[in-house]
Design an enzyme around this catalytic site. Structure first.
Site, short mmCIF file in Angstrom:
data_model
loop_
_atom_site.label_atom_id
_atom_site.label_comp_id
_atom_site.label_asym_id
_atom_site.label_seq_id
_atom_site.Cartn_x
_atom_site.Cartn_y
_atom_site.Cartn_z
N ARG A 1 22.19 3.33 25.82
CA ARG A 1 21.27 4.55 26.45
C ARG A 1 22.23 5.54 27.26
O ARG A 1 22.31 6.79 26.91
CB ARG A 1 20.47 4.02 26.96
CG ARG A 1 19.29 3.40 26.19
CD ARG A 1 18.49 2.51 27.02
NE ARG A 1 17.42 3.43 27.87
CZ ARG A 1 16.48 2.97 28.70
NH1 ARG A 1 16.42 1.88 29.15
NH2 ARG A 1 15.66 3.75 29.32
N ILE B 1 17.85 -7.46 27.21
CA ILE B 1 17.58 -6.33 26.52
C ILE B 1 16.63 -5.68 27.33
O ILE B 1 15.48 -6.24 27.99
CB ILE B 1 17.35 -6.16 25.17
CG1 ILE B 1 16.12 -7.15 24.70
CG2 ILE B 1 18.44 -6.64 24.25
CD1 ILE B 1 15.82 -6.97 23.11
N ASP B 2 16.48 -4.15 27.30
CA ASP B 2 15.42 -3.53 28.23
C ASP B 2 14.17 -3.69 27.82
O ASP B 2 13.80 -4.12 26.37
CB ASP B 2 15.89 -1.95 28.33
CG ASP B 2 17.29 -1.69 28.69
OD1 ASP B 2 17.66 -2.45 29.50
OD2 ASP B 2 17.62 -0.70 28.11
N LYS B 3 13.06 -3.51 28.61
CA LYS B 3 11.70 -3.78 28.34
C LYS B 3 11.33 -2.81 27.01
O LYS B 3 10.76 -3.63 26.07
CB LYS B 3 10.75 -2.94 29.35
CG LYS B 3 9.47 -2.93 28.98
CD LYS B 3 8.48 -2.29 30.17
CE LYS B 3 7.08 -2.19 29.96
NZ LYS B 3 6.43 -1.43 30.97
#
Length: 312
Positions: free
Chosen positions: A245, A144-146
Site C-alpha cells: 500500500r 496481513i492488514d484487516k
C-alpha cells in the site's frame, strides 16, 4: 538519581532512568524500557514521564544532569477468548495451518479489538498453537492488514514457528499478492526499492522515509489494464507494515479502495483496499518439503474487477 512518586496514579512504580545527553526523551525511554515508541509517547502525553519533576515533550533533548522518571503501568493478565468463527482452512497438519483470512477480519487482538479476530477463531479450532509471540498472537508468524484478504501460515508449535520465522527473515518465504491500483502502469513490470518507516506527519501511517526506516522491496507485474486502473501481481521481497500500500502510493498508483493511502473518493463503494494475498510458498518446518498454496480473491475483489472491465 531520585525516583519520583505520585500517589494518585494507580500504577506499579516510578522508575529512575539515566539517559545519554542529547538523545530524544522518547528514544531514550523506548530503549531503556523495551517498550514501543508509541507506548512511550502516550506515557509522555499523559504526564507519566517527568524530567527533573516536570513534564516534557517527546522531542526534548536530554541533558547530562537530568533526572528522568517514568511511571509504568502494572502488567495486567490478558485472556484471549476462543470463539466459534468460521475459518477457511486451506491446509493443516501437526505443525501448521494455512488459512484464507477474509477481508475485514483483524489478525490478532489489540487495544479496542479483543474479539472476532483470527486468533480468537484459531483458539477455538486448535488449542495447540506456538507461544513464541505470547498470549495475544499465538501461532502468528506473519500478518496481513484487516481489510486485506488472503493466505497466512500459522504455527502450532514453537519449533515450527522458529523455522517459518527464519524463512520469513531470510526472504525464503514467497508471498504473492493481487491488487488493483489507480492509474495505468505503462511498463509491464517494475521494482520499488524504497525504505519504509513511520510517517513523521501522521503516526498512524507508514511512509517512504530515509531516517528511522527499514529497507523494503516490492516487485510487481501488470496483469490487466483498465481505463484509469491496473490490476497487478505484487511479490514481497521484504515484509514491512503496509508495504504494498505504501509503495504503490509512493509511485502515485495507490491501491483501489485504500482508505489510508488512496484518494478519499470511492467510485465503487468499496469497504477496503482491493488487495489479496493470493499465493504463499515455504519449506515445511519438518522435512523441508516445498509447500505452495493459492486462494482466489474474495467476491468484492472480483466484482470490482468486473465493474472496471465494463467501464473499459
Amino acid at each position: 538519581m531520585s525516583i519520583f512518586e505520585e500517589e494518585d496514579f494507580a500504577y506499579e512504580q516510578w522508575l529512575a532512568v539515566e539517559g545519554k545527553p542529547e538523545v530524544r526523551l522518547d528514544v531514550c525511554l523506548t530503549e531503556k524500557t523495551g517498550t514501543s515508541r508509541s507506548f512511550i509517547r502516550n506515557m509522555i502525553e499523559e504526564g507519566r514521564v517527568l524530567v527533573n519533576g516536570e513534564t516534557k515533550k517527546a522531542n526534548y533533548r536530554i541533558r547530562a544532569e537530568d533526572k528522568i522518571g517514568i511511571n509504568l503501568p502494572k502488567p495486567r493478565e490478558l485472556k484471549v477468548v476462543p470463539q466459534q468463527i468460521p475459518l477457511e482452512i486451506i491446509y493443516e497438519d501437526d505443525d501448521l495451518l494455512v488459512v484464507n483470512k477474509p477481508q475485514g477480519m483483524v489478525v490478532h487482538p489489540a487495544p479496542g479489538v479483543w474479539e472476532g479476530t483470527l486468533v480468537n477463531a484459531l483458539l477455538y479450532h486448535c488449542r495447540d498453537l506456538s507461544g513464541i509471540n505470547g498470549i495475544i498472537r499465538p501461532g502468528i508468524v506473519h500478518r496481513i492488514d484487516k481489510d486485506t484478504s488472503g493466505l497466512l501460515v500459522v504455527a502450532k508449535n514453537d519449533e515450527s514457528h522458529n523455522q517459518l520465522a527464519g524463512q520469513l527473515k531470510e526472504h525464503k518465504m514467497q508471498r504473492k499478492y493481487l491488487a488493483v491500483v489507480h492509474g495505468v502502469l505503462s511498463e509491464p513490470s517494475g521494482t520499488i526499492d524504497a525504505p519504509i518507516g513511520r510517517d513523521p506527519k501522521d503516526r498512524k501511517k507508514m511512509a517512504v522515509v530515509f531516517k528511522h526506516s527499514r529497507p523494503a522491496v516490492t516487485h510487481y507485474e501488470v496483469e490487466e489494464r483498465f481505463i484509469g486502473y491496473t490490476k497487478i501481481k505484487a511479490v514481497l521481497e521484504t515484509g514491512r507494515t503496509h508495504q504494498i500500500r505504501v509503495h504503490m502510493a509512493y509511485i502515485r498508483n495507490p491501491v483501489l479502495g485504500d482508505p489510508l493511502y488512496g484518494p478519499k473518493k470511492n467510485i465503487l463503494g468499496l469497504t477496503g483496499q482491493v488487495l489479496h494475498a493470493h499465493t504463499l510458498a515455504f519449506l515445511h518446518p519438518r522435512g523441508g518439503k516445498l509447500m505452495e498454496f493459492s486462494a482466489d480473491p474474495p467476491r468484492e475483489f472480483l466484482e470490482a474487477v468486473d465493474k472496471l472491465r465494463e467501464l473499459t
